[in-house]
Each structure stands twice: as structure tokens, then as C-alpha cells.
Design an enzyme around this catalytic site. Structure first.
Site, PDB file in Angstrom:
ATOM      1  N   SER A 177      56.677 -39.332 -38.030  1.00  0.00           N
ATOM      2  CA  SER A 177      56.025 -38.029 -38.093  1.00  0.00           C
ATOM      3  C   SER A 177      56.705 -37.009 -37.180  1.00  0.00           C
ATOM      4  O   SER A 177      56.217 -35.889 -37.016  1.00  0.00           O
ATOM      5  CB  SER A 177      54.552 -38.186 -37.704  1.00  0.00           C
ATOM      6  N   HIS A 224      57.010 -18.861 -26.545  1.00  0.00           N
ATOM      7  CA  HIS A 224      57.569 -18.308 -25.305  1.00  0.00           C
ATOM      8  C   HIS A 224      57.732 -16.795 -25.381  1.00  0.00           C
ATOM      9  O   HIS A 224      57.627 -16.104 -24.375  1.00  0.00           O
ATOM     10  CB  HIS A 224      58.910 -18.981 -24.983  1.00  0.00           C
ATOM     11  N   ASP A 226      51.794 -31.872 -38.417  1.00  0.00           N
ATOM     12  CA  ASP A 226      50.608 -32.585 -38.886  1.00  0.00           C
ATOM     13  C   ASP A 226      49.769 -33.005 -37.674  1.00  0.00           C
ATOM     14  O   ASP A 226      50.105 -32.673 -36.538  1.00  0.00           O
ATOM     15  CB  ASP A 226      51.013 -33.804 -39.732  1.00  0.00           C
ATOM     16  N   ARG A 245      58.682 -22.986 -30.664  1.00  0.00           N
ATOM     17  CA  ARG A 245      58.742 -22.810 -29.212  1.00  0.00           C
ATOM     18  C   ARG A 245      59.172 -21.384 -28.863  1.00  0.00           C
ATOM     19  O   ARG A 245      58.645 -20.778 -27.934  1.00  0.00           O
ATOM     20  CB  ARG A 245      59.706 -23.829 -28.612  1.00  0.00           C
ATOM     21  N   PRO A 263      53.908 -22.086 -17.858  1.00  0.00           N
ATOM     22  CA  PRO A 263      53.700 -23.144 -16.868  1.00  0.00           C
ATOM     23  C   PRO A 263      54.527 -24.389 -17.176  1.00  0.00           C
ATOM     24  O   PRO A 263      55.003 -24.561 -18.291  1.00  0.00           O
ATOM     25  CB  PRO A 263      52.209 -23.440 -16.973  1.00  0.00           C
ATOM     26  N   VAL A 314      55.010 -13.887 -22.913  1.00  0.00           N
ATOM     27  CA  VAL A 314      55.611 -13.016 -21.899  1.00  0.00           C
ATOM     28  C   VAL A 314      55.746 -11.623 -22.507  1.00  0.00           C
ATOM     29  O   VAL A 314      56.527 -11.419 -23.429  1.00  0.00           O
ATOM     30  CB  VAL A 314      56.996 -13.561 -21.461  1.00  0.00           C
ATOM     31  N   ASN A 351      62.863 -21.525 -20.226  1.00  0.00           N
ATOM     32  CA  ASN A 351      63.550 -21.122 -21.448  1.00  0.00           C
ATOM     33  C   ASN A 351      64.907 -21.780 -21.620  1.00  0.00           C
ATOM     34  O   ASN A 351      65.609 -21.523 -22.596  1.00  0.00           O
ATOM     35  CB  ASN A 351      63.742 -19.598 -21.461  1.00  0.00           C
ATOM     36  N   HIS A 406      53.789 -29.439 -30.298  1.00  0.00           N
ATOM     37  CA  HIS A 406      54.370 -30.689 -29.807  1.00  0.00           C
ATOM     38  C   HIS A 406      54.307 -31.824 -30.835  1.00  0.00           C
ATOM     39  O   HIS A 406      54.700 -32.940 -30.526  1.00  0.00           O
ATOM     40  CB  HIS A 406      53.706 -31.081 -28.484  1.00  0.00           C
ATOM     41  N   THR A 407      53.858 -31.558 -32.037  1.00  0.00           N
ATOM     42  CA  THR A 407      53.940 -32.573 -33.094  1.00  0.00           C
ATOM     43  C   THR A 407      55.341 -32.597 -33.698  1.00  0.00           C
ATOM     44  O   THR A 407      55.693 -33.480 -34.471  1.00  0.00           O
ATOM     45  CB  THR A 407      52.882 -32.330 -34.197  1.00  0.00           C
ATOM     46  N   ASP A 435      57.060  -9.464 -28.659  1.00  0.00           N
ATOM     47  CA  ASP A 435      57.866  -8.248 -28.781  1.00  0.00           C
ATOM     48  C   ASP A 435      59.355  -8.552 -28.773  1.00  0.00           C
ATOM     49  O   ASP A 435      60.171  -7.655 -28.535  1.00  0.00           O
ATOM     50  CB  ASP A 435      57.536  -7.278 -27.644  1.00  0.00           C
ATOM     51  N   SER A 477      61.039  -9.857 -26.606  1.00  0.00           N
ATOM     52  CA  SER A 477      61.668  -9.662 -25.292  1.00  0.00           C
ATOM     53  C   SER A 477      62.474 -10.898 -24.906  1.00  0.00           C
ATOM     54  O   SER A 477      63.442 -10.804 -24.147  1.00  0.00           O
ATOM     55  CB  SER A 477      60.621  -9.352 -24.216  1.00  0.00           C
ATOM     56  N   GLY A 536      53.854 -10.198 -24.562  1.00  0.00           N
ATOM     57  CA  GLY A 536      53.442 -10.148 -25.960  1.00  0.00           C
ATOM     58  C   GLY A 536      54.579 -10.469 -26.914  1.00  0.00           C
ATOM     59  O   GLY A 536      55.732 -10.609 -26.512  1.00  0.00           O
TER      60      GLY A 536
HETATM   61  C1  HEM Z   1      50.878 -24.850 -21.350  1.00  0.00           C
HETATM   62  C2  HEM Z   1      51.343 -25.227 -22.493  1.00  0.00           C
HETATM   63  C3  HEM Z   1      52.714 -25.840 -22.743  1.00  0.00           C
HETATM   64  C4  HEM Z   1      53.564 -26.481 -21.889  1.00  0.00           C
HETATM   65  C5  HEM Z   1      53.364 -26.773 -20.408  1.00  0.00           C
HETATM   66  C6  HEM Z   1      54.723 -26.860 -22.663  1.00  0.00           C
HETATM   67  C7  HEM Z   1      55.818 -27.526 -22.149  1.00  0.00           C
HETATM   68  C8  HEM Z   1      56.904 -27.956 -22.882  1.00  0.00           C
HETATM   69  C9  HEM Z   1      58.025 -28.679 -22.348  1.00  0.00           C
HETATM   70  C10 HEM Z   1      58.223 -29.051 -20.890  1.00  0.00           C
HETATM   71  C11 HEM Z   1      58.868 -28.939 -23.377  1.00  0.00           C
HETATM   72  C12 HEM Z   1      60.185 -29.703 -23.320  1.00  0.00           C
HETATM   73  C13 HEM Z   1      61.372 -28.794 -23.398  1.00  0.00           C
HETATM   74  C14 HEM Z   1      62.663 -29.562 -23.387  1.00  0.00           C
HETATM   75  O1  HEM Z   1      62.698 -30.756 -23.117  1.00  0.00           O
HETATM   76  O2  HEM Z   1      63.720 -28.963 -23.655  1.00  0.00           O
HETATM   77  C15 HEM Z   1      58.271 -28.395 -24.571  1.00  0.00           C
HETATM   78  C16 HEM Z   1      58.821 -28.477 -25.825  1.00  0.00           C
HETATM   79  C17 HEM Z   1      58.299 -27.855 -26.930  1.00  0.00           C
HETATM   80  N1  HEM Z   1      57.189 -27.042 -26.958  1.00  0.00           N
HETATM   81 FE1  HEM Z   1      55.875 -26.789 -25.483  1.00  0.00          FE
HETATM   82  N2  HEM Z   1      54.554 -26.453 -23.947  1.00  0.00           N
HETATM   83  C18 HEM Z   1      53.351 -25.814 -24.042  1.00  0.00           C
HETATM   84  C19 HEM Z   1      52.817 -25.224 -25.170  1.00  0.00           C
HETATM   85  C20 HEM Z   1      53.474 -25.105 -26.367  1.00  0.00           C
HETATM   86  C21 HEM Z   1      52.992 -24.332 -27.499  1.00  0.00           C
HETATM   87  C22 HEM Z   1      51.688 -23.540 -27.526  1.00  0.00           C
HETATM   88  C23 HEM Z   1      53.927 -24.470 -28.480  1.00  0.00           C
HETATM   89  C24 HEM Z   1      53.954 -23.877 -29.875  1.00  0.00           C
HETATM   90  C25 HEM Z   1      52.962 -23.399 -30.548  1.00  0.00           C
HETATM   91  C26 HEM Z   1      54.968 -25.322 -27.978  1.00  0.00           C
HETATM   92  C27 HEM Z   1      56.056 -25.738 -28.700  1.00  0.00           C
HETATM   93  C28 HEM Z   1      57.025 -26.601 -28.237  1.00  0.00           C
HETATM   94  C29 HEM Z   1      58.055 -27.162 -29.090  1.00  0.00           C
HETATM   95  C30 HEM Z   1      58.199 -26.962 -30.591  1.00  0.00           C
HETATM   96  C31 HEM Z   1      58.867 -27.949 -28.269  1.00  0.00           C
HETATM   97  C32 HEM Z   1      60.120 -28.739 -28.693  1.00  0.00           C
HETATM   98  C33 HEM Z   1      61.317 -27.805 -28.631  1.00  0.00           C
HETATM   99  C34 HEM Z   1      62.584 -28.364 -29.241  1.00  0.00           C
HETATM  100  O3  HEM Z   1      62.592 -29.437 -29.844  1.00  0.00           O
HETATM  101  O4  HEM Z   1      63.610 -27.687 -29.086  1.00  0.00           O
HETATM  102  N3  HEM Z   1      54.667 -25.674 -26.688  1.00  0.00           N
HETATM  103  N4  HEM Z   1      57.075 -27.796 -24.237  1.00  0.00           N
HETATM  104  C1  LIG Z   2      69.367 -19.343 -23.500  1.00  0.00           C
HETATM  105  C2  LIG Z   2      69.514 -19.108 -22.044  1.00  0.00           C
HETATM  106  O1  LIG Z   2      69.975 -18.080 -21.615  1.00  0.00           O
HETATM  107  N1  LIG Z   2      69.063 -20.077 -21.257  1.00  0.00           N
HETATM  108  C3  LIG Z   2      69.060 -20.002 -19.814  1.00  0.00           C
HETATM  109  C4  LIG Z   2      67.692 -20.376 -19.273  1.00  0.00           C
HETATM  110  O2  LIG Z   2      67.677 -20.429 -17.881  1.00  0.00           O
HETATM  111  C5  LIG Z   2      68.596 -21.330 -17.307  1.00  0.00           C
HETATM  112  C6  LIG Z   2      68.409 -21.311 -15.807  1.00  0.00           C
HETATM  113  O3  LIG Z   2      67.137 -21.657 -15.476  1.00  0.00           O
HETATM  114  C7  LIG Z   2      70.026 -20.974 -17.714  1.00  0.00           C
HETATM  115  O4  LIG Z   2      70.923 -21.942 -17.211  1.00  0.00           O
HETATM  116  C8  LIG Z   2      70.132 -20.924 -19.232  1.00  0.00           C
HETATM  117  O5  LIG Z   2      71.392 -20.492 -19.631  1.00  0.00           O
END
Ligand code: HEM
Ligand SMILES: CC(=O)N[C@H]1CO[C@H](CO)[C@@H](O)[C@@H]1O
Ligand SMILES: *[C@@H]1O[C@H](CO)[C@@H](O)[C@H](O)[C@H]1NC(C)=O
Ligand SMILES: *[C@@H]1O[C@H](CO)[C@@H](O)[C@H](O)[C@H]1NC(C)=O
Length: 328
Positions: free
Chosen positions: A252, A72, A257, A68, A165, A76, A97, A196-197, A80, A82, A78
Site C-alpha cells: 500500500s 509545506h 488509502d 508534501r 514542526p 507557511v 524542506n 503519510h500513507t 501562495d 512562497s 498560506g
Molecule cells: C505536524 C505534522 C507533520 C509532521 C511533523 C511531518 C513530518 C514529516 C517528516 C519528518 C517526513 C520525512 C521527510 C523525509 O524523510 O525526507 C515527512 C514526509 C512526508 N510528509 Fe509529513 N509531516 C506532517 C504532516 C504532513 C501532512 C499534513 C502531509 C500532507 C497532507 C504530509 C505529507 C508528507 C509526505 C507525502 C511525505 C513523504 C515525502 C516524500 O516521499 O518525498 N505530512 N513528514
Molecule cells: C530544495 C532546497 O532548497 N532545499 C534546501 C532545504 O534546506 C537545507 C538546509 O536545511 C538545504 O541544504 C537544502 O538545499
């Protein structure tokens, strides 16, 4: 208005600039093994491999954290690093974030590498290399990661808000965004599913689907009723800080996977966007193929390599941060 006259001299100047730009670009591209022989006798990728592998053995969730973070960061400004910069108006402050984690792991890699070869390895490359290691540890295929990224000096919360988004983004809009980063619809499906796997989703990102979908007072009718009942048991209607696995295929949850595609084909997607890619005509055929064949194993890494190229700084652009949290 008089027509501006362009002198031969400015034409010449323009051509020289153009050549310099083209030459500069072809000269400073990412490549596999950029750090070979750049850190004394140390193997930079091995140093990161050891630290990430040790961390993984304690905590399998670092795979999701790094995937993730990489996404992210790259979307934003690239790839880099940031996203790593501290500050009250930096990208970290964007809502999207809020739950990004894994910063300490990058710091640990950086601290070790600064001991071995100060000012040599960029924070942006550490993210890319560490993510590759984590994906491998979680059952993904090993791939040759490209390196040579430099670190940016700007991090802006507004840019993060504009490029990341929320989970109800329409499939077509998500594809347009990915296209704008040089990623096509197949890359989009591979990256969304490959990310998301693994990992978790907090209830607030999908609570509407469980109780009041689009203000109907009812759940999202597209959700599998078994999954609906389970998710309702985990996420009470009044809200909570609970979370569930993004991949609702039992067994899983921590593996990189194809199981996520199997789950969303059975209508077990947690996020609205995740479920929609199984149904939207723009993506459904790709989802079906990735679920029914072994293609994911062989194609995910290619999409990861493309993600790692988005908007990179190379050559003499940017800097090699000494501390990933701040510019030099
Ligand atoms: C438009 C596309 C995407 C949207 C709207 C999206 C949205 C989200 C949201 C809302 C979460 C939940 C965060 C939380 O509950 O704290 C999440 C988790 C996650 N996303 Fe995405 N995502 C997108 C694309 C991606 C991509 C391309 C990747 C990686 C290649 C990715 C990797 C992950 C991972 C690994 C998590 C779990 C994070 C964790 O367990 O800490 N996502 N995503
Ligand atoms: C890691 C970090 O700084 N997370 C911040 C992300 O943005 C929220 C507000 O939207 C902050 O509360 C978090 O500290
Ligand atoms: C997406 O790009 C990859 C190469 O990067 C290519 O193999 C694939 O065919 C492309 N898919 C589409 C739908 O254009
Ligand atoms: C819902 O999930 C069950 C069990 O996990 C599965 O057998 C069924 O096919 C799914 N329903 C749909 C509509 O896909």
C-alpha cells in the site's frame, strides 16, 4: 493622559473600510472552476492533468512529492507558492524542506500554461490542481479543487522553521498548530494519514526510536517488534541516507488509502508523531474510526480542500508569477 476623541468622520471612515474589507472578501474567494474561459479554448485543469498523469506513469513517488509540497506551502504564509521562490533566505532553506521535491513538475505545468495563456494561472493553483490529480492517480477519490489563488512575493526561512514542526512534536501541539490554520483535529488526522500513507521517511527522522529512545539506550517500547527489527535492518545506528516507506503496510506504499491507520494501530508507525496519534486520547478514536470504516475515502478530500484555503491571496492580492522561482 487625555482621552482620544473619535470624530464622526473617522467613524464613517472606519465603517467604509470595514464594508470594503467584507465586500472584498466575499467577492474574492476561491471557487471551483476559476479558470473556466480564462485561457482561450484551453482547459487549464486538463493541461495539468495530462502533464501530471504522464509524470505519474514514470514515477509514482510524485504523489508524495506533491502532497508534501502542498502542505509545506500552505502552512507557511498560506497556499501562495512562497515555497517555490528561490533565494538564500527563502522557505526552501528550512531544514524541514530539505527533501521537498517535485519543483520540476510544477515548472513543466507552468511553462506549458505560460505558452497557452501568459500571466493567467498562479503557481499556487498549479500546486493545488496537480496535487489533486496525483491523489486521484494514487487511488484517492477525485474532488473538485478550488482555484483563484494568487502568488505571494515573500518567502522567509524563519517562518518555515516556525510553522513546520519536527516529527517529535507532541500531538496536542500539532493540533494547536493545525487549529491556528483553521483545521480541526479531524482534519489533522485525515491530512497526516493521507499524506503519510504515501512517501518515504529518511532514517535520521526516527533513528532515536530504533536505538536510543529519549536517551534510554533502548528502542521506543511502543514500536511493533517486527517493524523494529525491519527498520533496524534498513537504518544502521551510525546513521545513513537510507529511507523507508512511511506506510508500513505492504503493498500500500504508493496508495492514498486508509492503510496508514491500520499500520499505526498495529504499532508500525515510523515517525514518533505518526505512532502517537494512534494512542493519544485526542486522536485515537478518529484513528480507529478511519481504520475500521471506509470514511477516509469520503473525508480526505474535504480536508484537502480546507488545507488549500489556508491563508490564500485572492482578487488583486499578490501576483501571477511568470516564473514560479521568482517574483515578477
Ligand atoms: C505536524 C505534522 C507533520 C509532521 C511533523 C511531518 C513530518 C514529516 C517528516 C519528518 C517526513 C520525512 C521527510 C523525509 O524523510 O525526507 C515527512 C514526509 C512526508 N510528509 Fe509529513 N509531516 C506532517 C504532516 C504532513 C501532512 C499534513 C502531509 C500532507 C497532507 C504530509 C505529507 C508528507 C509526505 C507525502 C511525505 C513523504 C515525502 C516524500 O516521499 O518525498 N505530512 N513528514
Ligand atoms: C530544495 C532546497 O532548497 N532545499 C534546501 C532545504 O534546506 C537545507 C538546509 O536545511 C538545504 O541544504 C537544502 O538545499
Ligand atoms: C472538523 O471540520 C469538519 C468540516 O470542515 C466537520 O465536518 C467536523 O465535524 C469537524 N470536526 C471536529 C472534531 O470539530
Ligand atoms: C505487530 O505486527 C504483527 C504482524 O505484522 C501483527 O500481527 C501484530 O498484531 C502487531 N502487534 C501489535 C502489538 O499490534
Amino acid at each position: 493622559m487625555t482621552k482620544a476623541r473619535v470624530s464622526p468622520c473617522s467613524w464613517m471612515f472606519a465603517i467604509v473600510i470595514l464594508c470594503m474589507t467584507l465586500f472584498g472578501q466575499s467577492y474574492a474567494q476561491l471557487k471551483v472552476g476559476f479558470y473556466f474561459n480564462k485561457c482561450g479554448t484551453n482547459n487549464v485543469e486538463q493541461v495539468i492533468f495530462d502533464i501530471v498523469t504522464a509524470a505519474f506513469q514514470n514515477d509514482r513517488t510524485i504523489v508524495a512529492a506533491l502532497l508534501r509540497m502542498h502542505f509545506h506551502d500552505c502552512f507557511v504564509r498560506g497556499c501562495d507558492a512562497s515555497l517555490l521562490l528561490d533565494g538564500s533566505t527563502s522557505e526552501k532553506n528550512a531544514g524541514a524542506n530539505a527533501s521537498v521535491r517535485g519543483f520540476e513538475l510544477i515548472d513543466a505545468c507552468k511553462a506549458r500554461l505560460e505558452q497557452l495563456c501568459p500571466g493567467t494561472v498562479s503557481c499556487a493553483d498549479i500546486i493545488a490542481i496537480a496535487t489533486r490529480v496525483a491523489v486521484f492517480q494514487a487511488g484517492g477519490r477525485w474532488y473538485n479543487v478550488e482555484t483563484g489563488r494568487r502568488d505571494g512575493t515573500i518567502s522567509n526561512v524563519i517562518e518555515a522553521q516556525n510553522n513546520l514542526p519536527g516529527p517529535t512534536v507532541p500531538v496536542a501541539n500539532a493540533i494547536t498548530l493545525f487549529n491556528s490554520k483553521g483545521l480541526n483535529v479531524t482534519d489533522f488526522v485525515l491530512l497526516l494519514g493521507g499524506g503519510h500513507t504515501v512517501g518515504v521517511i529518511h532514517c535520521n527522522f526516527f533513528l532515536d526510536r530504533l536505538y536510543n529512545f529519549q536517551n534510554t539506550g533502548r528502542p521506543d517500547p511502543s514500536m511493533n517488534t517486527t517493524t523494529l527489527t525491519f527498520l533496524q535492518s534498513q537504518c544502521p545506528p551510525q546513521g545513513s541516507s537510507n529511507f523507508v516507506f512511511a506506510d508500513q503496510t505492504r503493498g500500500s506504499e504508493f496508495r492514498v488509502d486508509k492503510a496508514f491507520y491500520d499500520a499505526i494501530r498495529q504499532r508500525k508507525g515510523v515517525l514518533q508523531l505518526d505512532q502517537r496519534i494512534a494512542q493519544d486520547t485526542l486522536t485515537a478514536s478518529t484513528v480507529n474510526r478511519l481504520s475500521l470504516t471506509g470514511d477516509f475515502t469520503f473525508q480526505f478530500h474535504a480536508a484537502m480542500i480546507k488545507l488549500g484555503r489556508v491563508g490564500v491571496l485572492t482578487g488583486s492580492q499578490g501576483q501571477i508569477r511568470r516564473n514560479c522561482h521568482r517574483v515578477n
